[in-house]
Design a protein around this motif. Structure first.
Motif, PDB file in Angstrom:
ATOM      1  N   LYS A   1      -0.568  -2.199  -7.919  1.00 41.56           N
ATOM      2  CA  LYS A   1       0.286  -1.905  -6.764  1.00 41.56           C
ATOM      3  C   LYS A   1      -0.326  -2.466  -5.486  1.00 41.56           C
ATOM      4  O   LYS A   1       0.385  -3.036  -4.648  1.00 41.56           O
ATOM      5  CB  LYS A   1       0.506  -0.395  -6.627  1.00 41.56           C
ATOM      6  CG  LYS A   1       1.502   0.164  -7.615  1.00 41.56           C
ATOM      7  CD  LYS A   1       1.715   1.648  -7.403  1.00 41.56           C
ATOM      8  CE  LYS A   1       2.757   2.196  -8.343  1.00 41.56           C
ATOM      9  NZ  LYS A   1       2.987   3.635  -8.160  1.00 41.56           N
ATOM     10  N   GLN A   2      -1.632  -2.306  -5.343  1.00 37.68           N
ATOM     11  CA  GLN A   2      -2.305  -2.854  -4.157  1.00 37.68           C
ATOM     12  C   GLN A   2      -2.204  -4.375  -4.144  1.00 37.68           C
ATOM     13  O   GLN A   2      -1.939  -4.982  -3.109  1.00 37.68           O
ATOM     14  CB  GLN A   2      -3.772  -2.427  -4.130  1.00 37.68           C
ATOM     15  CG  GLN A   2      -3.978  -0.975  -3.807  1.00 37.68           C
ATOM     16  CD  GLN A   2      -5.443  -0.565  -3.869  1.00 37.68           C
ATOM     17  OE1 GLN A   2      -6.287  -1.286  -4.402  1.00 37.68           O
ATOM     18  NE2 GLN A   2      -5.733   0.610  -3.338  1.00 37.68           N
TER      19      GLN A   2
ATOM     20  N   CYS B   1       0.075  -6.181  -5.610  1.00 35.35           N
ATOM     21  CA  CYS B   1       1.473  -6.521  -5.363  1.00 35.35           C
ATOM     22  C   CYS B   1       1.780  -6.434  -3.864  1.00 35.35           C
ATOM     23  O   CYS B   1       2.437  -7.321  -3.306  1.00 35.35           O
ATOM     24  CB  CYS B   1       2.386  -5.598  -6.154  1.00 35.35           C
ATOM     25  SG  CYS B   1       4.137  -5.974  -5.978  1.00 35.35           S
ATOM     26  N   ALA B   2       1.320  -5.385  -3.218  1.00 36.57           N
ATOM     27  CA  ALA B   2       1.550  -5.224  -1.781  1.00 36.57           C
ATOM     28  C   ALA B   2       0.902  -6.369  -1.008  1.00 36.57           C
ATOM     29  O   ALA B   2       1.501  -6.920  -0.076  1.00 36.57           O
ATOM     30  CB  ALA B   2       1.007  -3.883  -1.307  1.00 36.57           C
ATOM     31  N   HIS B   3      -0.308  -6.729  -1.415  1.00 38.59           N
ATOM     32  CA  HIS B   3      -1.008  -7.840  -0.754  1.00 38.59           C
ATOM     33  C   HIS B   3      -0.235  -9.143  -0.953  1.00 38.59           C
ATOM     34  O   HIS B   3      -0.047  -9.923  -0.001  1.00 38.59           O
ATOM     35  CB  HIS B   3      -2.428  -7.967  -1.314  1.00 38.59           C
ATOM     36  CG  HIS B   3      -3.159  -9.175  -0.838  1.00 38.59           C
ATOM     37  ND1 HIS B   3      -3.670  -9.265   0.442  1.00 38.59           N
ATOM     38  CD2 HIS B   3      -3.442 -10.351  -1.445  1.00 38.59           C
ATOM     39  CE1 HIS B   3      -4.241 -10.446   0.591  1.00 38.59           C
ATOM     40  NE2 HIS B   3      -4.124 -11.117  -0.543  1.00 38.59           N
TER      41      HIS B   3
ATOM     42  N   GLU C   1       2.916  -9.233   1.168  1.00 38.99           N
ATOM     43  CA  GLU C   1       2.588  -9.530   2.570  1.00 38.99           C
ATOM     44  C   GLU C   1       2.279 -11.019   2.738  1.00 38.99           C
ATOM     45  O   GLU C   1       2.739 -11.654   3.697  1.00 38.99           O
ATOM     46  CB  GLU C   1       1.390  -8.681   3.012  1.00 38.99           C
ATOM     47  CG  GLU C   1       1.079  -8.774   4.475  1.00 38.99           C
ATOM     48  CD  GLU C   1       2.183  -8.230   5.366  1.00 38.99           C
ATOM     49  OE1 GLU C   1       2.354  -8.769   6.476  1.00 38.99           O
ATOM     50  OE2 GLU C   1       2.873  -7.271   4.970  1.00 38.99           O
TER      51      GLU C   1
END
Length: 104
Positions: free
Chosen positions: A73-74, A76-78, A81
């Motif tokens: 998830k981290q 994916c978020a990175h 962005e």
């Protein structure tokens, strides 16, 4: 009377030992799983033998999978962005290229 008290004390110590080690919880979990089976196995003892070790493994495996999900998830978020930033840069580049084409 004191003679009967000693075995009870030993039993109680043993029971606490099993609880502390997680044995009681594992047994209860496997027995509940067996109870919830719609089709009961022919050999319930074999079922318990097969699944008793899976309880602790499932917990450790579950924790590892949960950690992996959090990491993904981290990531994916990175990446989202980074994708957003790259799209913004691309849009600026495309706009600059269009402006140069119109100016000619």
């Amino acid at each position: 009377m004191a003679h009967q008290r000693a075995p009870d004390s030993r039993r109680e110590k043993f029971r606490r030992y099993l609880e502390k080690a997680g044995v009681v919880e594992s047994l209860v979990s496997v027995l509940l799983s067996l109870y919830e089976q719609s089709e009961k196995p022919e050999d319930p003892l074999e079922y318990v033998k097969q699944h008793i070790g899976a309880v602790g493994k499932a917990s450790a495996e579950s924790e590892a999978l949960q950690q992996e999900v959090m990491d993904l998830k981290q990531r994916c978020a990175h990446l989202m962005e980074e994708n957003k930033d790259l799209r913004t840069k691309l849009q600026r580049y495309e706009n600059a290229t269009e402006d140069r084409g119109k100016a000619k």
